[in-house]
Structures are given as structure tokens and as C-alpha cells.
Design an enzyme around this catalytic site. Structure first.
Site, PDB file in Angstrom:
ATOM      1  CG  ASP A 239      -1.564  -1.203   1.620  1.00 40.48           C
ATOM      2  OD1 ASP A 239      -1.437  -2.185   0.875  1.00 40.48           O
ATOM      3  OD2 ASP A 239      -2.214  -1.218   2.666  1.00 40.48           O
TER       4      ASP A 239
HETATM    5  C1  FRU Z   1      -3.839  -3.760   2.605  1.00 36.21           C
HETATM    6  C2  FRU Z   1      -3.229  -4.149   3.941  1.00 36.21           C
HETATM    7  C3  FRU Z   1      -3.657  -3.207   5.028  1.00 36.21           C
HETATM    8  C4  FRU Z   1      -2.552  -3.367   6.045  1.00 36.21           C
HETATM    9  C5  FRU Z   1      -1.337  -3.551   5.162  1.00 36.21           C
HETATM   10  C6  FRU Z   1      -0.310  -4.492   5.709  1.00 36.21           C
HETATM   11  O1  FRU Z   1      -3.123  -4.243   1.513  1.00 36.21           O
HETATM   12  O2  FRU Z   1      -3.569  -5.487   4.247  1.00 36.21           O
HETATM   13  O3  FRU Z   1      -4.942  -3.475   5.551  1.00 36.21           O
HETATM   14  O4  FRU Z   1      -2.419  -2.259   6.882  1.00 36.21           O
HETATM   15  O5  FRU Z   1      -1.815  -4.043   3.922  1.00 36.21           O
HETATM   16  O6  FRU Z   1       0.839  -4.500   4.906  1.00 36.21           O
END
Ligand code: FRU
Length: 478
Positions: A22
Site C-alpha cells: 500500500d
Molecule cells: C492492505 C493491507 C492493510 C494493512 C497492510 C499491511 O493491503 O492489508 O490493511 O495495513 O496491507 O501490509
């Protein structure tokens, strides 16, 4: 590990190596754009998550700095997961993110960080004041492993508010927290909004200025409309609704009561965990999102990286007020070099036309198609249940239809054994109105056996009655 110079993206964002997911806390600060992102400093698969940090003058050319946020306090010692930035009234940025504070399970709390030195435009170092952290813990019936991804906060009537994504049974929700001083946060009784969709990851909530107005609105300013986006863990896509916001009740109401189930998406391709930010330098709202990797895990390990962020897009409200519009940020046009132009080509059914003379490894393609007649459009078969993806899976790029398929092979080998199709098909709905389907068919994109090659598709809400439709495509090859 050795990083192959080949097979890197050109247009899209990626750090020099390793796994990314993300985008986190994008912001503009003292002349620089900052992008943080979920990052594994130790390899090309998910794990050991820290916030890597890159900076840019133009959102296109990036400089990778050292990680900015990494496990350093009890609240985040097992991982620093996604979060967002907020500009406080004195101009200081603050970051809220999810910390993992137990080794065995992904037990989640929300953590607050401030720049160590706010006069450093590069914001290299961040501190997490012990007096306030964690600022929110999963108490009062919140599922501790489904409580994450705080949004950019907004200010109204003496209080800051932020959202945290969560779920109760199968009801996805955006929990509201309020604060007067940005340091001590209290959970509100009701979520901002909820729906029977499963877990809401990476919520995003922001105002837009009004139909067809392309200027963005700062997150704390009043909007003509509001947008709520959630990333659905179950189906792995980002959906949004447009609606109104009651700041006294801290409630959001989608304009279309079925909106949570009709599921407008930002992108009908490989795009997840996206986030917007208000860019005061160009008074626009910019959208960034993650595209996960198509290569197999062994291939990711061999090449030393996995995942990209799709080119930033400016985003605004459509004249209808019912959907959002977006376009790659104008800065990408600085990458354009020599123009290759062809026009007036007639392409008959079953034929194709090759654009030659592109002696480069990347191309910003603009093409417009004109269909001589829409009369032959097939009636739309209700059996497809409005499921664009299913329809494209059945009627791929090589299946002849009434109107279409027509479009681009964005990349093809000389013998056409490998080719990636992006194309349209036009149907007629029950009222005889044209219904435009847009697909990408990657099933023949590579002869390599173990790639992730799902067909992606959506119905494009556009007026094609003139028989004209245009397509922009950013293509990169090595
Ligand atoms: C989304 C997610 C979020 C989390 C992060 C962990 O892709 O699963 O919900 O904070 O990635 O890397």
C-alpha cells in the site's frame, strides 16, 4: 540480491528493490511530494513491514530515502502497517498508522508520529511520543486483528475526526475517532458508515468540489459531495460511493442507497489499497494505488522486487455527480519525446494495424476509434448479471461480436504469439441504449506458464452514441 535492470516499470512507481504494497501518507510538504509505502527491507515477498520513503518534485521522478517509520516502540514492534498523513493547523504534518504489538497474532493498535524536525523538508525522521501512544486500542468489542489503516483526519467544529477500518461479523465499517488536540482520541459511538461487504481495509474519506469542477478540496474543507472508498479484503478491489456527510452526527449517507452493493470502482484492473491526498501546489486531489505482482513468488525472488504503484491520477466529480473522473497527472506528459502520429486508418473485422516507428521502450498512446455503425450491437444478455469480468472472461479479445472487440494490443511479439489486449465491446441494453464494456485480456500476454493473468473488466459509463471512443494507454517494454 541482484536487481535486474530489466523488467522494471517506467511510468509507475517502484523503489530500487524488494516487496511493496500500500501507498501510505502521501503529502506535499515544503516543495516536495512524499510517498511512504508498505515495504519489506529484507526481500521480495510480504513481511517485516516498515514504511519506506521516497520523495519527488513532480510525483513522477522519485528519490528513495531510508525507511521513515519502522518498529521502535512496544506498540509497533511487530510491524508498521498502513496509515495516512494530516496537515495540522500550524502546518506540521502528523502521521497515524497501524502498529502490530503482539508476536503471535496481528494485534492492531493506532499509532501517532510527528516529524523529529519539522523544518527538514525531507521529513527523514519521525518520533512516536510515548505519552500518547497507542492513540487507539481495540477495546469495547472491536476485533483486535481487524482494526487498521487510519485515514487522513479532518477538522470540523472544534474536533479532529479520523476513521479506522474494521469489521463486525460480515459488516465492514469505518469506525470514527475524535480528538481536540490530535493526541488524545475517543471512539465515537457509531461508525461513519458500514455495509455487509466484509472487512474494510484502507478507508479513504474526502470532499469533492462539485460536478465537473476539477479543483480538489482540502480534507478539512467543506465539499459539495463526499466520497467514501474502502478496499474489500474479500474481493481485493477498491470501491467507492458518493454521498453527503453530516458533521454533527459524523455520519455518511451514500446518494445511491444501493451504492455499497453496486460497487463503483476507481479502477477495474489490478489496483488496491489506494489513497488520495489534497495537493495544495496544484489544487487537485491525487489518487495513488498499489498493483500487486503478476509474477510467481520464485520469479519475484529471482528478480528482487514485487509490486508497483500505478501512475498518480487526478480525481474529480463527473458532471452527472454520480461517478468520479480521473486522468493521469499532467506531469507524466513531461516524459513524452518524439511524437508518432497515424490517422484515418480503416481496420476491418478480424484485421489489425501495426503502429511502427516507436523506437523506444515506452509509449504514451492516445487512440480514438470511430465505429461506422452501432446497429449490430448485440443485445445485452441479462445472464451476465452485470458482471463485466465474467462477460470478458467468456468473450475475450479473440471472440467476434456484433460491435467489437476493437482496441489495442498494447504489446505484442512479432509473431503475435504473445499479445496483451485492451479492448471494447458495445452491447444494447433493454432500451436499445449502447452499453460499453472495456476489458483487458492478458491470457495471451505471455507464454510463461505460472503468471497471474486474470481478465479485468468494467462497464464504461460514457456516451458512445456518436460512435467515437478514445483510449489512453501508458505502455512500457524492455
Ligand atoms: C492492505 C493491507 C492493510 C494493512 C497492510 C499491511 O493491503 O492489508 O490493511 O495495513 O496491507 O501490509
Amino acid at each position: 540480491s541482484i536487481v535486474s535492470p530489466l523488467l522494471r516499470t517506467g511510468y509507475h512507481f517502484q523503489p530500487p528493490m524488494n516487496w511493496i504494497n500500500d501507498p501510505n501518507a502521501p503529502m506535499y510538504y515544503k516543495g516536495w511530494y512524499h510517498l511512504f509505502y508498505q515495504y519489506n527491507p529484507k526481500g521480495a515477498v510480504w513481511g517485516n513491514i516498515v514504511w519506506a520513503h521516497s520523495i519527488s518534485r513532480d510525483l513522477i521522478n522519485w528519490i528513495a530515502l531510508e525507511p521513515a517509520i519502522y518498529p521502535s516502540i512496544p506498540s509497533d514492534q511487530y510491524g508498521c502497517w498502513s496509515g495516512s498523513a494530516t496537515m495540522l493547523q500550524d502546518g506540521t504534518p502528523a502521521i497515524l498508522y497501524t502498529g502490530i504489538n503482539r508476536p503471535d497474532i496481528n494485534y492492531q493498535v493506532q499509532v501517532l508520529a510527528f516529524p523529529k524536525n519539522a523544518s527538514d523538508p525531507l521529513l527523514r525522521e519521525w518520533e512516536k511520543p510515548a505519552a500518547y501512544n497507542p492513540v487507539a486500542a481495540p477495546v469495547g468489542g472491536i476485533n483486535a486483528t481487524q482494526f487498521r489503516d487510519p485515514t487522513t483526519a479532518w477538522y470540523a467544529d472544534g474536533h479532529w475526526r479520523m476513521l479506522v477500518g474494521s469489521v463486525r461479523d460480515t459488516r465492514g465499517m469505518a469506525i470514527v475517532y475524535r480528538s481536540r488536540d490530535f493526541r488524545r482520541w475517543t471512539k465515537a459511538k457509531h461508525p461513519l458508515h458500514s455495509a455487509l461487504t466484509g472487512m474494510w481495509e484502507c478507508p479513504d474519506f474526502f470532499p469533492v468540489s462539485g460536478p465537473a469542477l476539477q479543483d480538489g478540496v482540502d480534507t478539512s474543507d467543506a465539499g459539495a459531495k463526499y466520497v467514501l472508498k474502502n478496499s474489500l479484503d474479500l474481493t481485493r478491489y477498491d470501491y467507492y460511493t458518493i454521498g453527503s456527510y453530516d458533521k454533527r452526527k459524523d455520519r455518511y449517507y451514500p446518494d445511491n442507497p444501493n451504492g455499497d452493493y453496486h460497487r463503483l470502482r476507481y479502477d477495474y484492473g489490478n489496483f488496491y489499497a489506494s489513497k488520495t491526498f489534497y495537493d495544495p501546489a496544484k489544487r487537485r486531489r491525487v489518487l495513488l494505488g498499489w498493483a500487486n505482482e503478476s509474477d510467481s513468488v520464485p520469479d519475484d525472488k529471482a528478480k528482487g522486487w514485487a509490486g508497483i504503484h500505478a501512475i498518480p491520477r487526478k480525481i474529480w466529480l463527473d458532471p452527472s455527480g454520480k461517478q468520479l473522473l480521473q486522468w493521469p497527472i499532467e506531469e507524466v506528459e513531461k516524459l513524452r519525446g518524439k511524437a508518432v502520429t497515424v490517422g484515418g486508418k480503416v481496420v476491418k473485422p478480424g484485421e489489425h494495424f501495426e503502429v511502427t516507428g516507436i523506437a523506444t521502450y515506452q509509449a504514451d498512446v492516445e487512440v480514438s476509434f470511430e465505429i461506422s455503425s452501432l446497429d449490430k450491437a448485440e443485445p445485452f444478455d441479462p445472464a451476465y448479471d452485470n458482471d463485466a469480468q465474467k462477460l470478458c472472461g467468456v468473450k475475450g479479445a479473440d471472440v467476434k461480436g456484433g460491435v467489437g472487440p476493437f482496441g489495442l494490443w498494447v504489446l505484442a511479439s512479432a509473431d503475435l504469439q504473445e499479445k496483451t489486449a485492451v479492448f471494447f465491446r458495445v452491447f444494447k441494453d433493454g432500451y436499445g441504449k449502447p452499453k460499453v464494456l472495456m476489458c483487458t485480456d492478458p491470457t495471451k500476454s505471455s507464454l510463461s506458464p505460472d503468471l497471474y493473468k486474470p481478465t479485468f473488466a468494467g462497464f464504461v459509463d460514457t456516451d458512445i452514441s456518436s460512435g467515437k471512443i478514445a483510449l489512453r494507454s501508458l505502455v512500457r517494454t524492455d
